[in-house]
Design a protein around this motif. Structure first.
Motif, PDB file in Angstrom:
ATOM      1  N   SER A  84     -40.999 -19.861  -4.406  1.00 37.23           N
ATOM      2  CA  SER A  84     -41.045 -19.191  -3.419  1.00 37.23           C
ATOM      3  C   SER A  84     -41.850 -18.433  -2.665  1.00 37.23           C
ATOM      4  O   SER A  84     -43.046 -17.933  -3.336  1.00 37.23           O
ATOM      5  CB  SER A  84     -40.118 -17.605  -4.163  1.00 37.23           C
ATOM      6  OG  SER A  84     -39.680 -16.466  -2.965  1.00 37.23           O
ATOM      7  N   LYS A 134     -40.902 -16.115  -0.374  1.00 39.22           N
ATOM      8  CA  LYS A 134     -39.530 -14.489   0.479  1.00 39.22           C
ATOM      9  C   LYS A 134     -39.554 -13.976  -0.623  1.00 39.22           C
ATOM     10  O   LYS A 134     -38.509 -13.439  -1.520  1.00 39.22           O
ATOM     11  CB  LYS A 134     -38.820 -15.131   0.913  1.00 39.22           C
ATOM     12  CG  LYS A 134     -37.778 -14.618   1.461  1.00 39.22           C
ATOM     13  CD  LYS A 134     -37.053 -15.209   2.964  1.00 39.22           C
ATOM     14  CE  LYS A 134     -36.409 -14.373   3.352  1.00 39.22           C
ATOM     15  NZ  LYS A 134     -34.793 -14.607   3.393  1.00 39.22           N
ATOM     16  N   VAL A 186     -36.239 -14.979  -3.489  1.00 39.84           N
ATOM     17  CA  VAL A 186     -35.828 -16.572  -3.047  1.00 39.84           C
ATOM     18  C   VAL A 186     -36.909 -17.816  -2.604  1.00 39.84           C
ATOM     19  O   VAL A 186     -37.498 -17.206  -2.319  1.00 39.84           O
ATOM     20  CB  VAL A 186     -35.029 -16.389  -0.973  1.00 39.84           C
ATOM     21  CG1 VAL A 186     -33.873 -17.615   0.064  1.00 39.84           C
ATOM     22  CG2 VAL A 186     -34.091 -14.798  -0.756  1.00 39.84           C
ATOM     23  N   GLY A 187     -36.043 -18.607  -3.318  1.00 38.96           N
ATOM     24  CA  GLY A 187     -37.142 -19.584  -3.294  1.00 38.96           C
ATOM     25  C   GLY A 187     -36.046 -21.152  -3.803  1.00 38.96           C
ATOM     26  O   GLY A 187     -35.312 -21.204  -3.623  1.00 38.96           O
ATOM     27  N   THR A 188     -37.223 -22.116  -3.947  1.00 37.29           N
ATOM     28  CA  THR A 188     -36.661 -23.823  -4.145  1.00 37.29           C
ATOM     29  C   THR A 188     -36.478 -23.253  -6.075  1.00 37.29           C
ATOM     30  O   THR A 188     -38.041 -23.763  -6.330  1.00 37.29           O
ATOM     31  CB  THR A 188     -37.632 -24.496  -3.550  1.00 37.29           C
ATOM     32  OG1 THR A 188     -37.300 -23.935  -1.921  1.00 37.29           O
ATOM     33  CG2 THR A 188     -37.106 -25.659  -3.442  1.00 37.29           C
ATOM     34  N   GLN A 204     -33.041 -27.232  -4.953  1.00 39.67           N
ATOM     35  CA  GLN A 204     -32.261 -26.896  -3.800  1.00 39.67           C
ATOM     36  C   GLN A 204     -32.586 -24.554  -3.943  1.00 39.67           C
ATOM     37  O   GLN A 204     -33.404 -24.396  -4.890  1.00 39.67           O
ATOM     38  CB  GLN A 204     -30.835 -25.552  -5.059  1.00 39.67           C
ATOM     39  CG  GLN A 204     -29.985 -27.637  -5.199  1.00 39.67           C
ATOM     40  CD  GLN A 204     -29.353 -27.995  -4.216  1.00 39.67           C
ATOM     41  OE1 GLN A 204     -29.360 -27.490  -3.664  1.00 39.67           O
ATOM     42  NE2 GLN A 204     -29.685 -29.453  -4.405  1.00 39.67           N
ATOM     43  N   THR A 205     -32.594 -24.373  -2.610  1.00 37.87           N
ATOM     44  CA  THR A 205     -32.477 -23.322  -2.343  1.00 37.87           C
ATOM     45  C   THR A 205     -31.466 -22.004  -3.170  1.00 37.87           C
ATOM     46  O   THR A 205     -30.543 -22.508  -3.275  1.00 37.87           O
ATOM     47  CB  THR A 205     -32.482 -22.931  -1.285  1.00 37.87           C
ATOM     48  OG1 THR A 205     -33.387 -23.284  -0.197  1.00 37.87           O
ATOM     49  CG2 THR A 205     -32.722 -21.349  -0.250  1.00 37.87           C
ATOM     50  N   THR A 250     -31.215 -17.756  -4.671  1.00 38.43           N
ATOM     51  CA  THR A 250     -31.881 -16.227  -4.372  1.00 38.43           C
ATOM     52  C   THR A 250     -31.728 -15.568  -6.109  1.00 38.43           C
ATOM     53  O   THR A 250     -30.593 -15.843  -6.266  1.00 38.43           O
ATOM     54  CB  THR A 250     -30.967 -15.665  -3.655  1.00 38.43           C
ATOM     55  OG1 THR A 250     -31.085 -15.849  -2.205  1.00 38.43           O
ATOM     56  CG2 THR A 250     -31.246 -14.072  -3.187  1.00 38.43           C
TER      57      THR A 250
END
Length: 191
Positions: A108, A110, A122-124, A132-133, A135
């Motif tokens: 992430s 963010k 928020v990340g992957t 997939q994203t 939160t």
């Protein structure tokens, strides 16, 4: 006197600007205070739980700029439910396929702040090679001076719910639920 006042004012402004644009601090994840666990309903009755015993990573945090980065790696072969046969099944091609995908990652850049507190990341999340994203909602985020380590430690509790089918993990659907609740307890030590 006027020259001294202007020099003092310029020096104060330069220090204030430097403080606002402070460099981010790097924190190493403390594996003894970090747990990545999951929860899944078992045919609508009880809740199955498990965790990943081997994890590593780092966090970069700039409190003044309210920015940061997270990079965490999980060893999928370290899955532990407390039941060896269940662990073997989860490691198989039906679920985590640890032979082909020995690592899962969360990356992430963010971090969401409210005031001084991180409220979400928020990340992957990448499982089975599929990103997939997601939160992660933050609870109890805090930084403190660890009296034993004599260094700053930051961390908190984070959670999210994912759909395992988004990562290609479709074994047993729809009988075995698709929703997986992830609960992450993390502490990281300033380097």
């Amino acid at each position: 006197m006027k020259k001294l006042s202007l020099t003092l004012l310029a020096a104060t402004a330069a220090l204030a600007a430097a403080a606002v644009h402070a460099e981010p601090a790097t924190y190493a994840i403390d594996p003894t205070h970090t747990f990545v666990t999951f929860e899944a309903q078992h045919f609508g009755t009880s809740t199955n739980r498990g965790r990943f015993d081997k994890k590593s990573g780092s966090i970069s945090l700039d409190k003044a700029a309210k920015t940061g980065k997270v990079d965490v790696t999980l060893d999928t072969d370290s899955i532990n439910t407390g039941t060896a046969p269940f662990d073997r099944h989860l490691k198989s091609k039906d679920f985590f396929n640890v032979e082909a995908f020995p690592k899962a990652t969360f990356v992430s850049d963010k971090l969401v702040f409210e005031g001084e507190k991180v409220t979400a990341v928020v990340g992957t999340l990448t499982l089975l090679g599929k990103p997939q994203t997601v939160t992660l909602k933050a609870h109890n985020f805090n930084c403190y001076q660890n009296p034993m380590l004599k260094r700053e430690v930051c961390g908190g509790d984070f959670d999210t719910t994912i759909q395992r089918s988004d990562f290609g993990m479709t074994y047993g659907l729809p009988g075995i639920p698709n929703d997986i609740h992830l609960v992450i307890q993390v502490e990281a030590v300033k380097q």
